[in-house]
Design a protein around this motif. Structure first.
Motif, PDB file in Angstrom:
ATOM      1  N   GLY A   6      45.563  25.340  37.749  1.00 29.27           N
ATOM      2  CA  GLY A   6      45.397  26.051  39.007  1.00 29.27           C
ATOM      3  C   GLY A   6      45.067  27.510  38.767  1.00 29.27           C
ATOM      4  O   GLY A   6      44.371  27.861  37.816  1.00 29.27           O
ATOM      5  N   GLU A   7      45.601  28.385  39.616  1.00 27.86           N
ATOM      6  CA  GLU A   7      45.291  29.816  39.515  1.00 27.86           C
ATOM      7  C   GLU A   7      46.571  30.627  39.558  1.00 27.86           C
ATOM      8  O   GLU A   7      47.485  30.353  40.346  1.00 27.86           O
ATOM      9  CB  GLU A   7      44.368  30.255  40.653  1.00 27.86           C
ATOM     10  CG  GLU A   7      43.949  31.721  40.552  1.00 27.86           C
ATOM     11  CD  GLU A   7      42.871  32.106  41.556  1.00 27.86           C
ATOM     12  OE1 GLU A   7      42.278  33.191  41.400  1.00 27.86           O
ATOM     13  OE2 GLU A   7      42.618  31.311  42.490  1.00 27.86           O
ATOM     14  N   ALA A   8      46.640  31.656  38.700  1.00 28.00           N
ATOM     15  CA  ALA A   8      47.825  32.507  38.663  1.00 28.00           C
ATOM     16  C   ALA A   8      47.476  33.861  38.070  1.00 28.00           C
ATOM     17  O   ALA A   8      46.571  33.986  37.240  1.00 28.00           O
ATOM     18  CB  ALA A   8      48.939  31.846  37.849  1.00 28.00           C
TER      19      ALA A   8
ATOM     20  N   PRO B 289      43.618  40.704  41.527  1.00 24.94           N
ATOM     21  CA  PRO B 289      42.747  39.538  41.743  1.00 24.94           C
ATOM     22  C   PRO B 289      42.303  39.435  43.197  1.00 24.94           C
ATOM     23  O   PRO B 289      43.020  39.829  44.122  1.00 24.94           O
ATOM     24  CB  PRO B 289      43.640  38.359  41.352  1.00 24.94           C
ATOM     25  CG  PRO B 289      44.689  38.936  40.470  1.00 24.94           C
ATOM     26  CD  PRO B 289      44.930  40.321  40.967  1.00 24.94           C
ATOM     27  N   LEU B 290      41.112  38.882  43.412  1.00 25.18           N
ATOM     28  CA  LEU B 290      40.577  38.740  44.761  1.00 25.18           C
ATOM     29  C   LEU B 290      41.490  37.909  45.657  1.00 25.18           C
ATOM     30  O   LEU B 290      41.653  38.218  46.846  1.00 25.18           O
ATOM     31  CB  LEU B 290      39.180  38.106  44.701  1.00 25.18           C
ATOM     32  CG  LEU B 290      38.040  39.024  44.241  1.00 25.18           C
ATOM     33  CD1 LEU B 290      36.749  38.232  44.110  1.00 25.18           C
ATOM     34  CD2 LEU B 290      37.856  40.180  45.229  1.00 25.18           C
ATOM     35  N   TRP B 291      42.091  36.855  45.102  1.00 25.05           N
ATOM     36  CA  TRP B 291      42.916  36.000  45.954  1.00 25.05           C
ATOM     37  C   TRP B 291      44.138  36.743  46.463  1.00 25.05           C
ATOM     38  O   TRP B 291      44.644  36.447  47.555  1.00 25.05           O
ATOM     39  CB  TRP B 291      43.314  34.713  45.223  1.00 25.05           C
ATOM     40  CG  TRP B 291      44.294  34.868  44.088  1.00 25.05           C
ATOM     41  CD1 TRP B 291      44.009  35.086  42.783  1.00 25.05           C
ATOM     42  CD2 TRP B 291      45.716  34.782  44.178  1.00 25.05           C
ATOM     43  NE1 TRP B 291      45.151  35.155  42.031  1.00 25.05           N
ATOM     44  CE2 TRP B 291      46.232  34.960  42.869  1.00 25.05           C
ATOM     45  CE3 TRP B 291      46.626  34.578  45.221  1.00 25.05           C
ATOM     46  CZ2 TRP B 291      47.593  34.945  42.579  1.00 25.05           C
ATOM     47  CZ3 TRP B 291      47.985  34.551  44.933  1.00 25.05           C
ATOM     48  CH2 TRP B 291      48.461  34.730  43.628  1.00 25.05           C
ATOM     49  N   LYS B 292      44.601  37.764  45.690  1.00 25.62           N
ATOM     50  CA  LYS B 292      45.715  38.580  46.158  1.00 25.62           C
ATOM     51  C   LYS B 292      45.260  39.599  47.201  1.00 25.62           C
ATOM     52  O   LYS B 292      46.083  40.172  47.914  1.00 25.62           O
ATOM     53  CB  LYS B 292      46.385  39.275  44.976  1.00 25.62           C
ATOM     54  CG  LYS B 292      47.168  38.317  44.083  1.00 25.62           C
ATOM     55  CD  LYS B 292      47.736  39.002  42.858  1.00 25.62           C
ATOM     56  CE  LYS B 292      48.688  40.118  43.212  1.00 25.62           C
ATOM     57  NZ  LYS B 292      49.877  39.642  43.974  1.00 25.62           N
ATOM     58  N   GLN B 293      43.933  39.809  47.283  1.00 27.89           N
ATOM     59  CA  GLN B 293      43.373  40.665  48.329  1.00 27.89           C
ATOM     60  C   GLN B 293      43.022  39.861  49.579  1.00 27.89           C
ATOM     61  O   GLN B 293      42.512  40.411  50.558  1.00 27.89           O
ATOM     62  CB  GLN B 293      42.113  41.368  47.816  1.00 27.89           C
ATOM     63  CG  GLN B 293      42.332  42.256  46.602  1.00 27.89           C
ATOM     64  CD  GLN B 293      41.044  42.874  46.100  1.00 27.89           C
ATOM     65  OE1 GLN B 293      40.221  43.366  46.894  1.00 27.89           O
ATOM     66  NE2 GLN B 293      40.848  42.857  44.792  1.00 27.89           N
ATOM     67  N   GLY B 294      43.261  38.538  49.517  1.00 32.13           N
ATOM     68  CA  GLY B 294      42.959  37.690  50.664  1.00 32.13           C
ATOM     69  C   GLY B 294      41.510  37.268  50.729  1.00 32.13           C
ATOM     70  O   GLY B 294      40.994  36.976  51.817  1.00 32.13           O
ATOM     71  N   ILE B 295      40.830  37.216  49.577  1.00 38.10           N
ATOM     72  CA  ILE B 295      39.408  36.882  49.547  1.00 38.10           C
ATOM     73  C   ILE B 295      39.154  35.791  48.503  1.00 38.10           C
ATOM     74  O   ILE B 295      39.731  35.815  47.414  1.00 38.10           O
ATOM     75  CB  ILE B 295      38.550  38.120  49.206  1.00 38.10           C
ATOM     76  CG1 ILE B 295      38.754  39.221  50.257  1.00 38.10           C
ATOM     77  CG2 ILE B 295      37.074  37.755  49.086  1.00 38.10           C
ATOM     78  CD1 ILE B 295      38.083  40.533  49.891  1.00 38.10           C
TER      79      ILE B 295
END
Length: 310
Positions: free
Chosen positions: A152-154, A235-241
């Protein structure tokens, strides 16, 4: 025994007890069977047998029996010792098997669709897991080996110390103390280094070292060394993207399902469709429009948790 042999034996028996007629006797004495009998009889008459001493032979018999008993006892003792030794070896082998094959008690963490999770490792390293991810490690051996397994992603913030390794199906990441993000999905692995240094190794043992602001991809088990990274603080996913670069549409749909905890049914063939772009992780309608609308694909939300793409 053949019929002729039976007849010859019967004739010899009748001849010996004198039960033959004169005519039968003359016929039998002229036969080959009678000549054979005469030859055997003459030979046995010339045999000289040694006298048989019963006491001597009985003594020999007792010694032979005693020797066999002793030999059997020795053999039994020998086989008993061998069997005991074999049993010990078997027990040792079984014990070793269970020791070597003892299931390691791993600490496991998992996120489902629409979930994120932050965990602290035994050395105070921090891992922030994105949705649809799984992470495991051996807490008992953590001081000897800082290894984690990821699907997954982390995002990792690793404390300084002994080598820290992230093991994946596509390859391995090794650091000493740094922060980095890993996105490991079925379609490939992306690694971005935020601080320090990261060694990325693919399944073919090709390796590269990333420093701050560098990234690498592992596609189909091989390193992609030409990846160009955008400078990021987190990371982008922590920026909501969520962002994709010519990614298969099926992979984008997988991420949409995980991010918004929905089901997406596709009615058309999308096997050759790819997506280049971004979408927000907190607005489903906008995300659907940016992905499917931009690709001229008709979609409809049939219910709160179901989207159908035509």
């Amino acid at each position: 025994m053949t019929p002729n042999k039976d007849i010859e034996d019967d004739a010899l028996g009748r001849w010996l007890v004198n039960e033959m007629s004169e005519e039968e006797r003359r016929a039998f004495e002229a036969s080959d069977a009678f000549k054979t009998y005469q030859a055997i009889s003459q030979h046995t008459e010339n045999l000289v047998l040694e006298p048989y001493n019963v006491e001597v032979e009985y003594s020999k018999l007792k010694k032979s029996i005693a020797h066999k008993k002793e030999s059997k006892l020795v053999q039994m003792r020998f086989y008993r010792r061998v069997s005991i030794a074999a049993s010990v070896l078997v027990l040792l082998g079984i014990g070793s098997f269970f020791l070597l094959n003892k299931e390691v008690a791993l600490t496991r963490h998992k996120t489902l669709q629409g979930q994120t999770k932050t965990i602290t490792l035994p050395d105070n390293s921090v891992v922030e897991m994105n949705n649809q991810s799984a992470l495991s490690y051996n807490a008992e051996q953590w001081k000897e080996r800082r290894d984690v397994q990821l699907k997954g992603e982390a995002f990792f913030k690793v404390e300084k110390g002994s080598p820290f390794r992230v093991l994946m199906e596509n390859g391995m990441i090794e650091v000493l103390g740094t922060s980095f993000n890993i996105k490991d999905r079925s379609y490939g692995t992306e690694v971005y280094c935020f601080t320090g240094k990261v060694r990325v190794t693919d399944s073919e043992r090709n390796a590269t070292i990333l420093t701050k602001g560098m990234s690498a991809k592992i596609i189909d088990g091989y390193l992609d060394l030409n990846s160009k990274a955008e400078q990021m603080q987190v990371p982008l996913w922590k920026q909501g993207i969520s962002r994709f670069e010519n990614a298969p549409l099926a992979d984008v749909i997988y991420e949409l399902k995980g991010q918004f905890d929905i089901e997406i049914q596709v009615k058309s063939d999308i096997s050759k469709r790819t997506y280049f772009g971004t979408y927000p992780n907190d607005n489903l309608e906008q995300a659907l429009q940016l992905v499917f609308g931009s690709m001229q694909l008709e979609y409809i939300q049939e219910s709160e948790g179901l989207v159908v793409v035509k």
